[in-house]
Every structure is written in C-alpha cells, then in structure tokens.
Design a protein around this motif. Structure first.
Motif, PDB file in Angstrom:
ATOM      1  N   ASN A 644     -25.885  19.449   3.245  1.00 48.50           N
ATOM      2  CA  ASN A 644     -25.466  20.652   2.528  1.00 48.50           C
ATOM      3  C   ASN A 644     -24.303  21.351   3.235  1.00 48.50           C
ATOM      4  OD1 ASN A 644     -27.302  20.295   0.518  1.00 48.50           O
ATOM      5  ND2 ASN A 644     -28.661  21.958   1.123  1.00 48.50           N
ATOM      6  N   PHE A 682     -20.082  20.640  -6.399  1.00 44.21           N
ATOM      7  CA  PHE A 682     -21.219  20.461  -7.310  1.00 44.21           C
ATOM      8  C   PHE A 682     -20.943  19.612  -8.553  1.00 44.21           C
ATOM      9  CE2 PHE A 682     -21.819  24.614  -5.185  1.00 44.21           C
ATOM     10  CZ  PHE A 682     -23.007  24.339  -4.530  1.00 44.21           C
ATOM     11  N   LEU A 702     -24.593  19.882 -12.093  1.00 46.72           N
ATOM     12  CA  LEU A 702     -24.803  21.113 -11.334  1.00 46.72           C
ATOM     13  C   LEU A 702     -23.588  22.030 -11.415  1.00 46.72           C
ATOM     14  CD1 LEU A 702     -26.608  20.026  -8.048  1.00 46.72           C
ATOM     15  CD2 LEU A 702     -27.509  20.436 -10.334  1.00 46.72           C
ATOM     16  N   SER A 707     -26.091  32.226  -6.022  1.00 47.25           N
ATOM     17  CA  SER A 707     -26.643  32.063  -4.677  1.00 47.25           C
ATOM     18  C   SER A 707     -25.716  31.288  -3.752  1.00 47.25           C
ATOM     19  CB  SER A 707     -27.983  31.333  -4.747  1.00 47.25           C
ATOM     20  OG  SER A 707     -28.825  31.926  -5.696  1.00 47.25           O
ATOM     21  N   GLU A 708     -24.877  30.449  -4.338  1.00 46.91           N
ATOM     22  CA  GLU A 708     -24.006  29.607  -3.500  1.00 46.91           C
ATOM     23  C   GLU A 708     -22.690  30.292  -3.162  1.00 46.91           C
ATOM     24  OE1 GLU A 708     -27.107  27.844  -4.683  1.00 46.91           O
ATOM     25  OE2 GLU A 708     -25.715  28.139  -6.320  1.00 46.91           O
ATOM     26  N   PRO A 765     -24.218  16.550  -1.176  1.00 49.72           N
ATOM     27  CA  PRO A 765     -24.986  16.304   0.045  1.00 49.72           C
ATOM     28  C   PRO A 765     -25.153  14.806   0.311  1.00 49.72           C
ATOM     29  CG  PRO A 765     -26.007  18.046  -1.238  1.00 49.72           C
ATOM     30  CD  PRO A 765     -24.878  17.506  -2.073  1.00 49.72           C
TER      31      PRO A 765
ATOM     32  N   TYR B 100     -35.496  29.864 -10.735  1.00 44.83           N
ATOM     33  CA  TYR B 100     -34.979  31.223 -10.741  1.00 44.83           C
ATOM     34  C   TYR B 100     -36.061  32.158 -11.276  1.00 44.83           C
ATOM     35  CZ  TYR B 100     -30.586  28.780 -10.214  1.00 44.83           C
ATOM     36  OH  TYR B 100     -29.582  27.973  -9.747  1.00 44.83           O
ATOM     37  N   ALA B 184     -32.315  20.955  -1.255  1.00 44.50           N
ATOM     38  CA  ALA B 184     -31.780  20.955  -2.619  1.00 44.50           C
ATOM     39  C   ALA B 184     -30.289  21.206  -2.547  1.00 44.50           C
ATOM     40  CB  ALA B 184     -32.450  22.025  -3.471  1.00 44.50           C
ATOM     41  N   ALA B 185     -29.574  20.670  -3.515  1.00 43.02           N
ATOM     42  CA  ALA B 185     -28.113  20.827  -3.519  1.00 43.02           C
ATOM     43  C   ALA B 185     -27.728  22.293  -3.661  1.00 43.02           C
ATOM     44  CB  ALA B 185     -27.494  19.999  -4.636  1.00 43.02           C
ATOM     45  N   LYS B 186     -28.559  23.052  -4.362  1.00 49.08           N
ATOM     46  CA  LYS B 186     -28.292  24.482  -4.498  1.00 49.08           C
ATOM     47  C   LYS B 186     -29.594  25.200  -4.788  1.00 49.08           C
ATOM     48  CE  LYS B 186     -26.935  25.800  -8.666  1.00 49.08           C
ATOM     49  NZ  LYS B 186     -26.554  25.872 -10.095  1.00 49.08           N
ATOM     50  N   VAL B 187     -29.539  26.496  -4.627  1.00 49.24           N
ATOM     51  CA  VAL B 187     -30.723  27.320  -4.878  1.00 49.24           C
ATOM     52  C   VAL B 187     -31.155  27.154  -6.325  1.00 49.24           C
ATOM     53  CG1 VAL B 187     -31.519  29.706  -5.073  1.00 49.24           C
ATOM     54  CG2 VAL B 187     -30.158  28.996  -3.101  1.00 49.24           C
ATOM     55  N   GLU B 189     -32.397  24.590  -7.829  1.00 49.52           N
ATOM     56  CA  GLU B 189     -32.454  23.226  -8.340  1.00 49.52           C
ATOM     57  C   GLU B 189     -33.750  22.552  -7.924  1.00 49.52           C
ATOM     58  OE1 GLU B 189     -30.580  21.636 -10.453  1.00 49.52           O
ATOM     59  OE2 GLU B 189     -29.530  23.560 -10.528  1.00 49.52           O
TER      60      GLU B 189
END
Lengths: 788, 274
Positions: A644, A682, A702, A707-708, A765, B100, B184-187, B189
C-alpha cells in the motif's frame, strides 16, 4: 477593477450549490412526461462477432428494435481530414458485426426500466464469434482489419522526425524507458442519460441529453437522423459530471432519439453503473517507448518516442481517434526545452469500447511519461530530480516561447511553481526526515511533476487535428430586463465547473450588478447562442470572454439611454453600483430597463433602437491556446509488506492567469487531482485475452475515496494571458495531469534502495509488492554483490 | 439494472417467516449483498422474505458468559455498542472496519455470514472467535460451529428454507486477547488479506486465522512461540505455513496474508501489554 465584491477575483459561494446540495437538481432521471417509455439495450456479450440471427418474440414486436428497423438512420461517422486516417462507421445498434463487449445490438421499450430489461432478457441473438483484437499488440499483428475497407488496424499514425545529427558529440547518455498508463473508465456521478420526445407545437424533436456539448450533439443527431437542424432542440439539464465522457455523440443517443420519432412517445434511457463500466467509452490507455538524449548534467538535447493508444473499436464523434494521438505528439515535450524531437503515435483499433477524451486529454499520459523520464534522467546523471527539471524548464525570461512541438506558450514562470512546491514540502529537510523514518522501518519518498495545460485552444489547433466540427467563436447573449436584473445565456454547459457563478462574476464585473441580480442560463440549444460546448478547459476563457464582450456592448447601449434619461453627456457618466452616476444625475440599470421595456415615453424619440438584448461572439485573437501551468509535489509512505501507498502530503502550485473565483479554481484543481490520484493508484479497466472486461462493478473497479485523500494544499500565482479578455486561462483539467507522475516518482524514491522502478499505472499493492518481493529475494540471494 | 420481478413479504414472527419462505424464497435482511445481486440479476428468486425486523433475530444477550447476537443485528449496532460485547472490544473494532457507514447502517451480522464472501469481516472474525451458528428451518433448529456453517466461497450449510437466526460466542475470560488486521487497497474495500488471532488461556484457545483466501477461512494449527513472533520473522514463519496450506498461492498472496497475521498477532500482544 471595480470595487464591487462579486466581480472577477471575488471568493463567493457557488450559486448553483444552493439547489445541488439541497437535492433540488433536475437530472434526466428526475424528468416526468405522460406516456414515457423506458429503454434497455441488449448488449453484445462477445468482443467480436457476426450477428447470425436476431429473432424477436412475436409478442415483443413493436417494442424491440434492431438496426434493420432503423432504415434511413446513418451510422455515427467521425471523419477527419488528416492524411491516412481510416474512418469507422458506428451504427446506433450493431450493423451485422459487434466489435466490443457491451456494444448495443437491440433496444427494448416498456413502461418501466425493469420491464424493458425483462424484454431484453428474452432476446437471445446468435453471434458467430470472430477472433478478438484484445490489445495493441494483437491488433498490430493481425492481418484482418477490424473494419471493412481498412488496410490495417490503425485509425491514424502521426509522425514527427527531426534529424538528430546536430547532437553528435554532445550526448552523454541516452536514457531509455517504457511507460504504460492503463485503461480507465471515467465514472461521472451521473452516467449518460437521454430522453427524447416530439414536440408538435414547436415542430421539433426535443432531446434531453446528459451532455457537455448540447449544440454539437444537435448537429450530430441531425446528421444521423437526417433531420433539419431547425427541427431539433437539445437540452442538457443538470448534468452530474462529464469529464469528457459526455462530449461525444453516443449510439444510445441516436437510438433513443429515433425511438421517440418512431413511437411518437417520450422515451428515456439512463445508463446504469454496469453499463458505464462495461460498455461506456474508456480512456487513458497509452504505451510509451522513449529515449532521452541528454548531456552530462541531464540537459535534454533530443527526445525520441514511440507511442501507442488503444483506441478501441470505433472513432468517437466529433473528437475522433485523432484527438488523443494529436495531443500526444503535440504535448509530450511538455514545458521543457530541447533541440530535436522524433515521435510516432499510433491510434490502434481493438475490440474494446471506443476511446474518448477524459479530463486532461492525453496530457496525464504524456506528463506521466515525461516526468517519469525526468526522474530517470536524474538517476542516470546523479542529480536531484528537481535540479534536472530546472535545467530543462522553459523560464519566464524565455516568454513568449514556441516549443519544439510548436506550442506557443504565452506567459508564466514555470520554474517558480516547482520552487514553490519544494518549499511547501520542505524539500531541503526531506532527506533527513526520510532517514529518520527509515530507522523506524518506514519508507518515505518525495516526487514532483511539472506541466502546462493548454487551454481554450481554438480553430487552428482543432482544424490541424482534422476534426468534423472545429470550434470557432463562442456566443453569449445578455439581456437587461425591465427590473434591472440581467439574464446571461451561453452555449457552453456547466456540470460541476461552477460557471453559473463564475460567468455571473464576469457579468458582475462589467455591469456592477450584484450576483443575485444575474441569472446564467445554459444547456438549451433553443435558448442559447451557439457554442461547441464545454471541453478542453475552454469555457471560462471562451464563454467568459463572450459574456464580457456582450456586457461591454450592453453597457454602452445602457449608457446612451442613461444619458438620454438623465439629459446629460454620456461621457460624464460612470457606472458604479448598478447605476450611471455623474453630472448631478443617477440613472440606475433598473431605470433604464424599465424605461426601455415598460415606459418608452420617458425616452426621447431619437434614441438608438438597438435594445437591451445583446448577442456577441468571441474568440481570443491568438487561438492556439493559453497555457496554465503547475507543479505538483507528493510525499508518500510505502508499506513494503502490504504494497500500500499512503499519501502523506500533497501540494500544488498552480497558475491559471487571472483567477475569476479562487474557490472554484481550488475546487477544480482538487477534483482533478483526486482523479489523477485514481489514475496513479487505483483505477484500471482490465480486459482478458478475449477482450472481456474484468471489472463490471465498483467491487472490481476502484475509485479513490475520501479516506485515501491527503489534505491537498494549493498555492496560486496569477500571470494573466495577453491573449484573452481579463487575462483568464482555463483550469478545468490541470489537476488530473500531474498526480500519476508525482506519486510514482515519490514511490520510486522511497524504494530506491531496492532498485525497483515503477513505470505503470495504477501502481496497485499487488504490482508494488511483487516487485519489492522479487528485489528482496534477489538481494537475499546475492548478499555479497550488495556488500561489494 | 433493475431486479427481475419477485414477491415480497415481511412476516411478523420467525415461524411465519419460515412458513412463508417455503423452500424457494430467499431471506433478506439488510440487502447489502443480496440487493446488488438482485439488481445485477445474478439472483432471481421468486420471492423475498424480509427478516430484518423479526424479534427473534434482533435480540442480543449474555447468558452464562456467552454472547448471543441475533442475525439481524446491524454492523452499526455492534460498532456503536448498542449490543453487549464480551470480546474486549474486538466486535466493535471489526464492525468499524466494514465497508462504509451507509453499508453498516443496513448490513447485518447474519446476512454477512449467510452470504459467505470469504473476504467479509464477520466470516473471518466469527471463525477466529469460534462462534456457533443457530439455524432454524422447516425441519426444526440446529446449531453448527461457524467453521462448519461456512462451506466455501458463497457457500454455507444452510439448506432450502433454512435461516441463520443467531450467533453465539464462547464465554471468554478476562484474559482473552485478540488481534485483527485487514489488508485492503483502500478503506471500505473488501480485504485482499485478513489476519486474526484470538488467545484465551482460560478456554485453552489459540486461534490463528488466515482469511480472504477464496475459500472459507484457514485456521492455522497453533505452534509454540507463534504469539511471540514479530517483524520479518513473523512474516516468514506464518508465510511458510500459509504457503504449505495453500500451495496454489503466489508470493504476493502469501506475503500479504502473512503480514496480516503477523500484524494481528502484534496487536494481540500489544493489547495484552496494555
């Protein structure tokens, strides 16, 4: 600049947000008409095939249609005058052959969408599969052209071939790299939507379309349907984002318009997310093979590049497959000086959805390739990447500057934007922070990217790409009403850009009226003057210029009437606070409007009869575009055990000339940057070897989320353009251009000790971890070599 | 896409729901997994029986130290502490990491388990906790350990007309410790890897879980010193065992899962120290 606080430069809230944020936006799905039918499409499940049979159950006759039913309708044919360009015919419903998964083959109508889908589910066309061209490589290798009459699978090849002989003896290194930006979807919040109905009273087909370009869609539909333009009206109501996705004429648009004519009932289609992901046009997919010829200090002497665009199955109208390729060859050199340039760009036809321009149009790809190359050059010559950029950037002293690709840079201090982001990230102290983090097992990296954003490029540029419709003058109508309020009508469309506010600010600047007295109307070909629409970061320059010019003419007429009403010399009056003042009289714009419309007896008989409604058309004297510019800087932390990447800090120093509304510029910049972060980390629309899409929902595709996102910090400078009214430049796309390069450069710095280098987006990732693990294994296997 | 037509009922009591469902209907609660499947027409059940409000599925109580959670308790209710917790904070922490908040407001514990997505949090958390699933159906009630309830990717032991009504946890002691880590690749997911560890000396329980493996979660046989492993040594040791158990897995898969478990164990240890 006047003293009113709602004019150019004012930080005012967006007028349109009042309705949009309170849920009162009116999108196509919100419209209601009696007897409305909803449509659903049967879409090809295979990437390439010949339709052998398409039987319609007897009870569905009259509610299911195919291309054979659409006699007289012409396919969407995006022509270009560029030599060698091969034209594709894109029928609204497949004409015998399907060329990508998701291509519409048949359409069903019913009172509800669910019932229309039930009807679609009963269709079972039989398709004989043909070998798919799944990627650029297989399309170039194939001897079978995708379209009849083609000689190979190239839409277009563009070439620039300088002689490098003059560099002889000065080249210390030739830095070679390959870069890849993978295919993406565009994902506006609202997908495409169309609703069409015949209006007997107006004797017009009215097409509501979720589009950025209502006037162009009108022209395209007229061509396909064979309707006179006077019998066609296109209305774009609230549009939930476009980003380029909604600047093409889509086959569904033609099919729905035709259904409304055929059935004499209103018909609607609203694209759902699965359709968008599978069948909607794609973007971004570029491959680069580059060689930079540099001296020992990293000064760029010459650049060679071969570039391939996976252009999909059909050329889109009106931008064609030539736009992306043209932007690549023209923008790859970026803001850098060089002596020679060799570049071949191929737009390759494959069995994927058509390729369309997306925020940044090719520049995210070229900036990615060029900015990654800058860092690669820095590593080769052993200098800091920022030093190599300073070595090569066009400077303020060079301006105006025509670069190697004949881009005419107007104004700006490009190196200053890089200096600024370096300061914002404390570049000088970064090495120490990085070393301290490394002691804790954390891997920090810093990366930069600098670019120019050609904006509002006009006639000469688009004509050089050979497009079927070339932008010229943009129109604006301004009308002072009887109560002194102002109507502004423009042919561009605002769908997130805040133009109902920023164009009103320009009108406010010229008329001294407050924003609440100004109403901006757009998106209806029946009400607004012609414009090719909103794309290419052009609207604030083009429509803004037209509004400014029209207001100037209108205020001239108002001044004459004010002098007549005040019985004084027009030259003695000054416009201030919505009134002409001086010579002992005050005549408000309301007085003037009221006199002209309701109380003409107040005016002398000999007053000029031009009225208070003015339409003016505008384009900048120099139409090759104005150049906004920016540098982005990113600090990342890489987790070498999960793969990540966390954005620790992200900064932007940008200059788009005169700021009309700094908050809107911030919003545009951040919005673009978020999409650029999506490209970097993403977003990817993957296809398998049969050209089947592997992401059909957001579980697999994605998007970046809140959040990112780091807190993006922005610094502005203002270098007005000499070519435009008020010195304004465009800014809609820029934010999306630099993040892939800034972020991947930062990751490469963070992981320098592993000797890995990433040159492909998105840096997932999995891709990151695979490379790091391979490097760690190699290091473990050869400890002696490392020690040496 | 829109769902194909289906009948919809919302009975007031469990017995009515079971009767209404027969053997062909699907039960629906929060609809966070079934809803998209219906809309994509991946599922076209003739009838839906809504069990979201059934009192029998909405309970939450502790009996003899054992926590019983109704299947229709939402992720948000667990996150917010609206139901009791006997896991020293594990349940709320896991709940907080699910998708979420909008999903958590509707999605339910039982729905998640019955959907049996290997990357779903409750599938893994309940397995590592050693939960038991209470099932009601046309032929009466039965209880299965969650590891038997889960049969594979999107597969459970539920028969036609059977409904998961309640989840029961062991009676954890004060000395129970846990760790849970998701890659996870992002929050929000679905996880690409999940590692979880639960240790309760009073129950002689040491569970090491490897999850999000495209099958039901893998419980690694405990080994001496497993809970003391840290850093690269932990990743290496867990990685070797994961690679042995999942021979098809590639290096990235093994490393991500080993990392998730190593970090879960580190959290378990940190919690014990706190």
């Amino acid at each position: 600049m006047s003293e009113n606080r709602t004019g150019i430069g004012a930080r005012v809230l967006r007028k349109e947000d009042e309705r949009l944020l309170n849920g009162r936006g009116r999108f196509i799905d919100d419209l209601a008409f009696p007897r409305l039918l909803e449509a659903a499409f049967w879409r090809s499940p295979v990437a390439h095939g010949r339709i052998a049979r398409l039987d319609v159950p007897a009870d569905l006759a009259g509610s299911v249609f195919a291309w054979r039913d659409m006699a007289g309708v012409r396919p969407i044919t995006a022509r270009s005058t560029l030599p060698g360009y091969q034209v594709s015919d894109y029928a609204a419903l497949a004409d015998g052959v399907v060329r990508f998964v998701g291509e519409p083959v048949a359409v069903a109508v019913a009172p509800t969408r669910a019932e229309a889908e039930d009807r679609v589910a009963r269709l079972a066309p039989s398709i004989d599969e043909l070998p798919p061209l799944a990627d650029v490589r297989s399309a170039l290798a194939s001897r079978t052209p995708l379209h009849p009459g083609w000689k190979d699978n190239l839409f277009i090849e563009l070439k620039r071939d300088d002689d490098f002989a003059a560099l002889e003896g000065r080249v210390a290194h030739v830095v070679r790299r390959e870069f890849r930006m993978n295919r993406q979807s565009m994902s506006p919040m609202e997908g495409k939507a169309v609703l069409a109905l015949w209006d007997d009273q107006r004797n017009q087909l009215v097409v509501y379309s979720s589009t950025q370009v209502p006037h162009m869609i009108r022209s395209g539909l007229a061509e396909c349907l064979g309707l006179p333009l006077a019998q066609l009206r296109v209305i774009a109501p609230d549009v939930g984002g476009g980003f380029g996705y909604k600047c093409n004429l889509m086959p569904e648009e033609v099919a729905i318009a035709w259904l409304a004519l055929k059935l004499k009932r209103p018909v609607r289609w609203v694209e759902d997310r699965r359709e968008h992901l599978v069948a909607g046009t794609n973007c971004r997919e570029h491959q680069y093979r580059m060689a930079a010829h540099v001296d020992a200090r990293g000064r760029l002497l010459g650049l060679e590049a071969e570039v391939w665009v996976d252009s999909g199955a059909y050329s889109v109208w009106p931008f064609t497959a030539c736009l992306e390729t043209g932007q690549i060859i023209g923008n790859l050199p970026g803001p850098y000086k060089m002596e020679c340039y060799r570049c071949t760009v191929q737009g390759v036809a494959t069995n994927k959805p058509p390729f369309s321009p997306y925020r940044g149009v090719a520049r995210p790809g070229v900036a990615f390739a060029m900015e990654m190359m800058m860092d690669a050059i820095a590593r080769t010559v052993g200098r800091d990447p920022t030093a190599v950029r300073f070595e090569n950037l066009v400077t303020a002293a060079d301006m105006p500057y025509t670069n190697i690709a004949r881009k005419a840079f107007d104004t700006g201090d490009y190196p200053s934007s890089l200096t600024r982001v370096m300061e914002m990230l404390d570049h000088a102290g970064f090495a120490q922070r990085q070393a301290e983090a490394r002691k804790e097992g954390r891997y920090l990296g810093i990366g930069f990217a600098t670019y120019t954003e050609q904006a509002a490029h006009g006639t000469s540029v688009f004509a050089s790409w050979g497009l079927p419709i070339v932008p010229g003058y943009d129109g604006a109508t301004v009308k002072l009403t009887a109560d002194g309020t102002l109507e502004v009508k423009v042919g561009v469309h605002s769908h997130g850009q805040g133009m109902e506010t920023s164009l009103a600010q320009i009108a406010s600047e010229l008329t001294t009226l407050p924003l609440e007295a100004i109403n901006v109307i757009h998106g209806d070909t029946g009400e607004t003057p012609f414009s090719t629409g909103t794309y290419a970061s052009r609207s604030i320059v083009m429509a803004g210029g037209a509004v400014s010019k029209a207001c100037e003419v209108l205020m001239g007429r108002a001044r004459t009437l004010a002098a007549a009403l005040g019985k004084c010399d027009a030259a003695a009056l000054r416009l201030e606070g919505g009134a002409f003042r001086g010579a002992g009289v005050t005549v408000s714009l309301k007085d003037i409007g009221e006199a002209w419309f309701h109380r003409p007896e107040r005016l002398p008989a000999a007053v000029p009869d031009g009225g208070l409604e003015v339409t003016e058309h505008y384009k900048p004297a120099v139409d090759t575009g104005v150049f906004s510019f920016a540098s982005h800087g990113a600090v990342v932390e890489v987790d070498i055990d999960t793969g990540n990447v966390r954005l620790v800090d992200y900064v932007i120093a940008e200059d788009c000339g005169t700021l009309v509304n700094p908050m809107i510029v911030d919003g545009q910049t951040i919005g673009g940057a978020v999409q650029g972060i999506g490209t970097a980390l993403f977003e990817e629309m993957p296809y398998d070897a049969a050209a089947q899409p592997l992401a059909s929902t957001y579980a697999d595709y994605l998007l970046p989320g809140a959040s990112e996102m780091p807190h993006i910090r922005i610094a502005h400078s203002e270098t007005p353009s000499p070519h435009t009214r008020h010195g304004i430049k465009g800014v809609g796309e820029g934010g999306a251009i630099a993040p892939p390069a800034a972020i991947l450069n930062a990751v490469n710095r963070a992981l320098a000790e592993f000797g890995v280098e990433f040159n492909e987006t998105p840096l997932t990732p999995r891709r990151l971890l695979a490379a790091v693990l391979a490097a760690r294994r190699a290091r473990a296997a050869a400890p002696l070599k490392e020690a040496a | 896409m829109k769902a194909a037509a289906f009948a919809y009922t919302r009975p007031a009591a469990l017995a009515d729901a079971l009767r209404a469902a027969g053997r062909d209907a699907r039960f629906v609660a929060g609809s966070q997994s079934l809803g998209p499947m219906l809309n994509l027409r991946l599922a076209e059940p003739p009838a839906l029986v809504d069990v979201r409000r059934l009192p029998e599925l909405r309970g939450a109580r502790v009996e003899g130290g054992r926590l019983h959670l109704g299947a229709a308790v939402t992720h948000a209710e667990i996150e917010d502490g609206a139901v009791p917790d006997t896991t020293h904070g594990m349940l709320p922490a896991v709940a907080r990491g699910i998708a979420y908040r909008a999903v958590r407001n509707r999605g339910t514990l039982g729905g998640s388990l019955a959907h049996a997505d290997p990357a779903a949090d409750w599938v893994n958390a309940m397995t590592v906790l050693g939960a038991r699933c209470h099932i009601a159906g046309p032929d009466g009630r039965r209880v299965l350990p969650v590891h038997e309830f889960l049969q594979g990717t999107y597969r459970t032991a539920l028969g036609p007309g059977e409904l998961l009504v309640e989840v029961e946890l062991p009676a954890f002691s004060e000395r129970m410790r846990w760790g849970y880590y998701k890659v996870a690749a992002k929050v929000g997911e679905f996880a690409s890897a999940i590692g979880a560890a639960v240790h309760d000396p009073a129950l002689a329980m040491t569970h090491l879980l490897v999850g999000a493996i495209e099958a039901r979660p893998l419980l690694l046989p405990p080994f001496a010193g497993a809970l003391e492993l840290a850093g690269d040594a932990a990743i290496e040791a867990f990685g070797a065992r994961i690679a042995a158990a999942l021979p098809q897995a590639d290096a990235v898969f093994v490393h991500q899962h080993a990392t998730a478990l190593a970090r879960a164990v580190a959290r378990l240890r940190a919690e014990g120290a706190a």
